[in-house]
Design a protein around this motif. Structure first.
Motif, PDB file in Angstrom:
ATOM      1  N   THR A  75       0.850  -1.187   0.000  1.00  0.00           N
ATOM      2  CA  THR A  75       0.000   0.000   0.000  1.00  0.00           C
ATOM      3  C   THR A  75       0.885   1.236   0.000  1.00  0.00           C
ATOM      4  O   THR A  75       2.082   1.136   0.275  1.00  0.00           O
ATOM      5  CB  THR A  75      -0.892   0.010   1.254  1.00  0.00           C
ATOM      6  OG1 THR A  75      -0.045  -0.108   2.397  1.00  0.00           O
ATOM      7  CG2 THR A  75      -1.868  -1.128   1.246  1.00  0.00           C
ATOM      8  N   THR A  97       0.736  -9.615 -12.579  1.00  0.00           N
ATOM      9  CA  THR A  97       0.908  -8.262 -13.093  1.00  0.00           C
ATOM     10  C   THR A  97      -0.447  -7.567 -13.165  1.00  0.00           C
ATOM     11  O   THR A  97      -1.439  -8.172 -13.553  1.00  0.00           O
ATOM     12  CB  THR A  97       1.547  -8.312 -14.475  1.00  0.00           C
ATOM     13  OG1 THR A  97       2.738  -9.083 -14.395  1.00  0.00           O
ATOM     14  CG2 THR A  97       1.891  -6.921 -14.964  1.00  0.00           C
ATOM     15  N   GLY A  98      -0.457  -6.308 -12.784  1.00  0.00           N
ATOM     16  CA  GLY A  98      -1.693  -5.550 -12.788  1.00  0.00           C
ATOM     17  C   GLY A  98      -2.210  -5.335 -11.382  1.00  0.00           C
ATOM     18  O   GLY A  98      -1.578  -5.755 -10.417  1.00  0.00           O
ATOM     19  N   PRO A  99      -3.346  -4.671 -11.256  1.00  0.00           N
ATOM     20  CA  PRO A  99      -3.886  -4.412  -9.919  1.00  0.00           C
ATOM     21  C   PRO A  99      -4.283  -5.705  -9.227  1.00  0.00           C
ATOM     22  O   PRO A  99      -4.734  -6.661  -9.876  1.00  0.00           O
ATOM     23  CB  PRO A  99      -5.118  -3.533 -10.186  1.00  0.00           C
ATOM     24  CG  PRO A  99      -5.030  -3.131 -11.590  1.00  0.00           C
ATOM     25  CD  PRO A  99      -4.163  -4.092 -12.309  1.00  0.00           C
ATOM     26  N   GLY A 100      -4.107  -5.758  -7.933  1.00  0.00           N
ATOM     27  CA  GLY A 100      -4.456  -6.949  -7.185  1.00  0.00           C
ATOM     28  C   GLY A 100      -4.389  -6.660  -5.700  1.00  0.00           C
ATOM     29  O   GLY A 100      -3.847  -5.640  -5.282  1.00  0.00           O
ATOM     30  N   GLY A 108      -2.683  -8.200  -3.445  1.00  0.00           N
ATOM     31  CA  GLY A 108      -1.330  -8.295  -2.925  1.00  0.00           C
ATOM     32  C   GLY A 108      -1.176  -9.390  -1.899  1.00  0.00           C
ATOM     33  O   GLY A 108      -2.139  -9.959  -1.393  1.00  0.00           O
ATOM     34  N   GLN A 159       6.476  -5.363 -11.275  1.00  0.00           N
ATOM     35  CA  GLN A 159       5.883  -6.402 -10.426  1.00  0.00           C
ATOM     36  C   GLN A 159       6.552  -7.750 -10.653  1.00  0.00           C
ATOM     37  O   GLN A 159       6.746  -8.516  -9.712  1.00  0.00           O
ATOM     38  CB  GLN A 159       4.389  -6.489 -10.691  1.00  0.00           C
ATOM     39  CG  GLN A 159       3.614  -5.414  -9.984  1.00  0.00           C
ATOM     40  CD  GLN A 159       2.142  -5.501 -10.284  1.00  0.00           C
ATOM     41  OE1 GLN A 159       1.741  -5.543 -11.429  1.00  0.00           O
ATOM     42  NE2 GLN A 159       1.337  -5.538  -9.253  1.00  0.00           N
ATOM     43  N   ASN A 185       3.990  -5.075  -5.111  1.00  0.00           N
ATOM     44  CA  ASN A 185       2.782  -4.510  -5.721  1.00  0.00           C
ATOM     45  C   ASN A 185       2.832  -3.000  -5.771  1.00  0.00           C
ATOM     46  O   ASN A 185       2.218  -2.390  -6.630  1.00  0.00           O
ATOM     47  CB  ASN A 185       1.551  -4.948  -4.923  1.00  0.00           C
ATOM     48  CG  ASN A 185       0.801  -6.048  -5.648  1.00  0.00           C
ATOM     49  OD1 ASN A 185       1.218  -6.489  -6.700  1.00  0.00           O
ATOM     50  ND2 ASN A 185      -0.293  -6.482  -5.080  1.00  0.00           N
ATOM     51  N   ASN A 186       3.540  -2.392  -4.824  1.00  0.00           N
ATOM     52  CA  ASN A 186       3.651  -0.938  -4.804  1.00  0.00           C
ATOM     53  C   ASN A 186       4.847  -0.544  -5.660  1.00  0.00           C
ATOM     54  O   ASN A 186       5.998  -0.690  -5.264  1.00  0.00           O
ATOM     55  CB  ASN A 186       3.849  -0.475  -3.356  1.00  0.00           C
ATOM     56  CG  ASN A 186       3.789   1.010  -3.212  1.00  0.00           C
ATOM     57  OD1 ASN A 186       3.750   1.732  -4.190  1.00  0.00           O
ATOM     58  ND2 ASN A 186       3.797   1.474  -1.989  1.00  0.00           N
TER      59      ASN A 186
END
Lengths: 153, 93
Positions: free
Chosen positions: A31, A107-110, A112, B44, B50-51
């Motif tokens: 985050t 890869t991409g939004p997730g 986490g 990534q 992720n960040n």
């Protein structure tokens, strides 16, 4: 030292501030935030204690010598992690693919995963320790200097 | 006379720098460079974080973060050196 109301509220609030700072540090690779920001949050809690109680009271539980040692150990962990992958390149992320923090997210939004990021979470912990201890030492030294107190060693 | 000459030279240099800054500066955010696309697509997979901002700060540009930490260390050392008033024990003299 401020009034009893302020002291009681500060006593209750410091736990939440510390937990939020630790959360920002520990989730730095998932985050927004990271070591510097989380350390600054923790230092804001220390400043709140310093305002609510006096620096004379805080001096008993927060020793400047311990803070200096913590800051130096944070810096040493940071540089040590940077040198650990020196076989390939300085600051090589050698933990990607290993069982420790080595998972690779899609890869991409997730959402986490906490076990990702290679050595980035460890770096965040080291930098958070360094920033929190270092800035606390600075604030404490300034408060003690302006109040005319002396440190006993 | 020397001061006037120096002032004129200084003004010319400043005008040169400012005009160069205004004329040849890279337009903000346009065009997106190859490095941006590379980091956005591969961060990534390569770092597992992720960040992406944190992966840039601690992995791709880790050396800059080392400098930042060094500056912080120097600041803390300077403040503690200047403001710490340690009560010393009386030495036997």
């Amino acid at each position: 030292m401020l009034s009893k109301i302020v002291r009681t509220v500060a006593n209750q609030l410091i736990l939440f501030i510390l937990i939020f700072g630790l959360y920002v540090i520990a989730h730095g690779h998932l985050t927004p935030g990271g070591g510097f920001q989380g350390g600054a949050v923790i230092v804001s809690g220390v400043v709140m204690l310093l305002v609510a109680f006096s620096s004379k009271e805080l001096k008993k539980s927060l020793r400047e010598r311990t803070l200096s040692i913590m800051e130096s150990s944070g810096a040493l962990i940071f540089i040590g992690l940077a040198f650990a992958g020196i076989g390939i390149v300085f600051f090589y992320n050698f933990l990607v693919g290993t069982p420790i923090f080595g998972r690779i997210p899609a890869t991409g939004p997730g959402p986490g995963d906490i076990w990702t990021g290679g050595f980035i979470p460890l770096m965040n912990l080291a930098v958070g320790l360094k920033v929190a201890a270092g800035l606390s030492a600075v604030v404490l030294a300034m408060a003690l200097f302006s109040s005319g107190e002396e440190i006993e060693e | 006379m020397r001061q006037v000459t120096g002032l004129i030279v200084l003004l010319v240099v400043i005008a040169f720098l400012v005009s160069g800054m205004l004329l040849f500066i890279h337009p903000f955010g346009y065009p997106p460079s190859d490095m941006d696309d590379y980091i956005i697509e591969n961060a990534q997979e390569e770092t597992g974080s992720n960040n992406v901002v944190t992966s840039v700060v601690f992995d791709y540009r880790g050396f800059d973060t080392l400098g930042e930490a060094t500056i912080l260390f120097a600041a803390v050392t300077g403040v503690l050196l200047l403001l710490r008033t340690v009560k010393r024990r009386e030495e036997s003299s």
